[in-house]
Design a protein around this motif. Structure first.
Motif, PDB file in Angstrom:
ATOM      1  N   PRO A  68       0.826  -1.208   0.000  1.00  0.00           N
ATOM      2  CA  PRO A  68       0.000   0.000   0.000  1.00  0.00           C
ATOM      3  C   PRO A  68       0.858   1.256   0.000  1.00  0.00           C
ATOM      4  CG  PRO A  68      -0.738  -1.537   1.681  1.00  0.00           C
ATOM      5  CD  PRO A  68       0.546  -2.068   1.122  1.00  0.00           C
ATOM      6  N   GLN A  74      -2.799  11.514   5.720  1.00  0.00           N
ATOM      7  CA  GLN A  74      -3.292  10.333   6.435  1.00  0.00           C
ATOM      8  C   GLN A  74      -4.784  10.437   6.758  1.00  0.00           C
ATOM      9  OE1 GLN A  74      -0.677   9.577   9.735  1.00  0.00           O
ATOM     10  NE2 GLN A  74       1.062   9.209   8.410  1.00  0.00           N
ATOM     11  N   TRP A 114      -8.376   9.114   6.824  1.00  0.00           N
ATOM     12  CA  TRP A 114      -8.961   7.774   6.774  1.00  0.00           C
ATOM     13  C   TRP A 114     -10.187   7.679   7.673  1.00  0.00           C
ATOM     14  CZ3 TRP A 114      -8.925   4.131  10.915  1.00  0.00           C
ATOM     15  CH2 TRP A 114      -8.254   4.570  12.067  1.00  0.00           C
ATOM     16  N   ARG A 139     -13.068   4.360   9.337  1.00  0.00           N
ATOM     17  CA  ARG A 139     -13.321   2.922   9.500  1.00  0.00           C
ATOM     18  C   ARG A 139     -14.633   2.564   8.818  1.00  0.00           C
ATOM     19  NH1 ARG A 139     -12.135   3.342  15.711  1.00  0.00           N
ATOM     20  NH2 ARG A 139      -9.962   2.716  15.770  1.00  0.00           N
ATOM     21  N   GLN A 160     -15.288  -0.573   3.336  1.00  0.00           N
ATOM     22  CA  GLN A 160     -13.845  -0.703   3.184  1.00  0.00           C
ATOM     23  C   GLN A 160     -13.468  -0.617   1.708  1.00  0.00           C
ATOM     24  OE1 GLN A 160     -12.173  -4.163   5.065  1.00  0.00           O
ATOM     25  NE2 GLN A 160     -10.098  -3.649   4.465  1.00  0.00           N
ATOM     26  N   GLN A 205      -9.900   7.580   3.254  1.00  0.00           N
ATOM     27  CA  GLN A 205      -9.803   6.200   2.774  1.00  0.00           C
ATOM     28  C   GLN A 205     -10.458   5.303   3.823  1.00  0.00           C
ATOM     29  OE1 GLN A 205      -8.522   4.823  -0.144  1.00  0.00           O
ATOM     30  NE2 GLN A 205      -9.357   2.934   0.659  1.00  0.00           N
ATOM     31  N   GLU A 255     -10.984   2.184   5.792  1.00  0.00           N
ATOM     32  CA  GLU A 255     -10.256   0.974   6.171  1.00  0.00           C
ATOM     33  C   GLU A 255     -11.235  -0.020   6.802  1.00  0.00           C
ATOM     34  OE1 GLU A 255      -7.200   0.651   5.274  1.00  0.00           O
ATOM     35  OE2 GLU A 255      -6.659   2.714   4.828  1.00  0.00           O
ATOM     36  N   ALA A 289      -9.706  -1.069  12.132  1.00  0.00           N
ATOM     37  CA  ALA A 289      -8.428  -0.437  11.767  1.00  0.00           C
ATOM     38  C   ALA A 289      -7.980   0.549  12.840  1.00  0.00           C
ATOM     39  CB  ALA A 289      -8.563   0.261  10.428  1.00  0.00           C
ATOM     40  N   PRO A 313      -4.385   4.526   8.986  1.00  0.00           N
ATOM     41  CA  PRO A 313      -4.495   4.376   7.544  1.00  0.00           C
ATOM     42  C   PRO A 313      -3.499   3.357   7.004  1.00  0.00           C
ATOM     43  CG  PRO A 313      -3.306   6.374   8.064  1.00  0.00           C
ATOM     44  CD  PRO A 313      -3.787   5.788   9.367  1.00  0.00           C
ATOM     45  N   THR A 314      -3.898   2.666   5.960  1.00  0.00           N
ATOM     46  CA  THR A 314      -2.994   1.727   5.308  1.00  0.00           C
ATOM     47  C   THR A 314      -1.790   2.494   4.799  1.00  0.00           C
ATOM     48  OG1 THR A 314      -4.857   0.387   4.625  1.00  0.00           O
ATOM     49  CG2 THR A 314      -2.803   0.036   3.443  1.00  0.00           C
TER      50      THR A 314
END
Length: 185
Positions: A24, A39, A41, A43, A128, A149, A151, A155, A158-159
């Motif tokens: 990733p 970053q 993100w 869930r 997701q 993003q 996840e 999570a 962030p990935t």
């Protein structure tokens, strides 16, 4: 070196290169005035959930403070900046009054258990792999749209973040490939 060993070595190198290429990528950075937002993100939420959280990092590279004064998203009826604090052994969550200040040269991280975006009356579950656009409204930097993003449900970040793409503190675990030099082709 035999042709078989050379072939197996080439295959192993190709597999390793594919693994590295598929890792990733770090979350995108968005610049707004002196601010760098990264970053971003969220869930995933279960079906029927009406609230979701959003997390991101805001770095102020300027010489003056800025304030996050509002947030909106088409994914929810409302979005607020919330803070969490411990009071008499009980965790309390409340909207941040008068905006969230980002002092010059400082970084503010919105993360689980601290400051975060609270999205209420979600219009659909957060799934997701999807991205949820949110618009951040800053006192000086103005409006900027970032994508959260989404996840997995549990999570913690962030990935691809600095904690490591696989949640192992940035360390990639690799297993030794078995010796197949005795194989006949």
């Amino acid at each position: 070196m035999s042709i078989l060993k050379l072939t197996l070595t080439s295959l192993a190198c190709a597999a390793l290169a594919a693994l590295v290429a598929a890792a990733p990528v770090r979350a995108e950075e968005v610049k707004a005035g002196d601010l760098v937002i990264s970053q971003a993100w969220s869930r995933a939420t279960p079906k029927g959930a009406k609230v979701g959280g959003g997390y991101l990092t805001i770095e102020n590279k300027g010489s003056a403070p800025d304030r996050l004064t509002g947030v909106s998203s088409d994914a929810a009826a409302s979005v607020q900046v919330h803070g969490m604090s411990m009071q008499n052994g009980v965790m309390k969550m409340r909207p941040v009054e008068n905006g969230l200040t980002i002092d010059p040269g400082k970084t503010v991280k919105l993360a689980p258990g601290g400051y975060h975006l609270m999205m209420t009356d979600l219009k659909a579950p957060l799934k997701q792999g999807e991205k949820v656009p949110v618009t951040l409204d800053f006192e000086k930097a103005g409006k900027v749209t970032v994508s959260l993003q989404v996840e997995g449900v549990g999570a913690q970040g962030p990935t691809g973040a600095a904690t490591g793409a696989s949640g192992m503190g940035g360390k990639m675990q690799m297993k030794k490939m078995p010796d197949r030099s005795d194989m006949k082709m």
